[in-house]
Motif scaffolding. Structure first.
Motif, PDB file in Angstrom:
ATOM      1  N   MET A   1       0.827  -1.205   0.000  1.00 44.00           N
ATOM      2  CA  MET A   1       0.000   0.000   0.000  1.00 44.00           C
ATOM      3  C   MET A   1       0.866   1.262   0.000  1.00 44.00           C
TER       4      MET A   1
ATOM      5  N   ILE B   1       2.102   1.702  -3.549  1.00 45.86           N
ATOM      6  CA  ILE B   1       1.034   2.231  -4.412  1.00 45.86           C
ATOM      7  C   ILE B   1       0.875   3.729  -4.186  1.00 45.86           C
TER       8      ILE B   1
ATOM      9  N   ALA C   1      -7.236   2.715  -3.462  1.00 53.74           N
ATOM     10  CA  ALA C   1      -6.775   1.329  -3.500  1.00 53.74           C
ATOM     11  C   ALA C   1      -7.310   0.605  -2.275  1.00 53.74           C
TER      12      ALA C   1
END
Length: 110
Positions: free
Chosen positions: A19, A22, A31
């Motif tokens: 995460m 990202i 996301a």
């Protein structure tokens, strides 16, 4: 409860790192952190990413069984070879496209 009955700190750490990556690569995109695991409870020392969902691998609608059904359907359907529309239909039939995955497989984490 043993350490085999929970999602480990290491596994959830990998999810958090993904995460973070990202966020660094794509900025302010939406996301959803998803983990496919036979257990839904985080271990006592584990920290889960905010908003993560769990996809159960067991049960009649478990991710494993649905993926196996999709692969079997794809392999046995001659019309699906190199036919994106047919592949999309098979994904949809098995609840494996887009938001259907979250809607049908995501389970609340404990």
């Amino acid at each position: 409860m043993t350490s085999k009955d929970v999602i480990s700190k290491k596994v959830l750490g990998h999810l958090q790192q993904s995460m973070t990556w990202i966020d660094g690569q794509y900025g302010a995109v939406e996301a959803v952190p998803v983990i496919i695991h036979p257990h839904s409870k985080a271990g006592p020392t584990a920290s889960a990413p905010r908003g993560y969902t769990h996809h159960d691998t067991k049960g009649p609608q478990g991710t494993k069984k649905v993926l196996a059904a999709f692969v079997h359907a794809l392999a046995s359907d001659e019309s699906a070879k190199r036919n994106l529309e047919r592949i999309a239909a098979l994904l949809s039939d098995n609840n494996l496209n887009g938001e259907m995955v979250l809607e049908h497989f995501a389970r609340e984490c404990r």
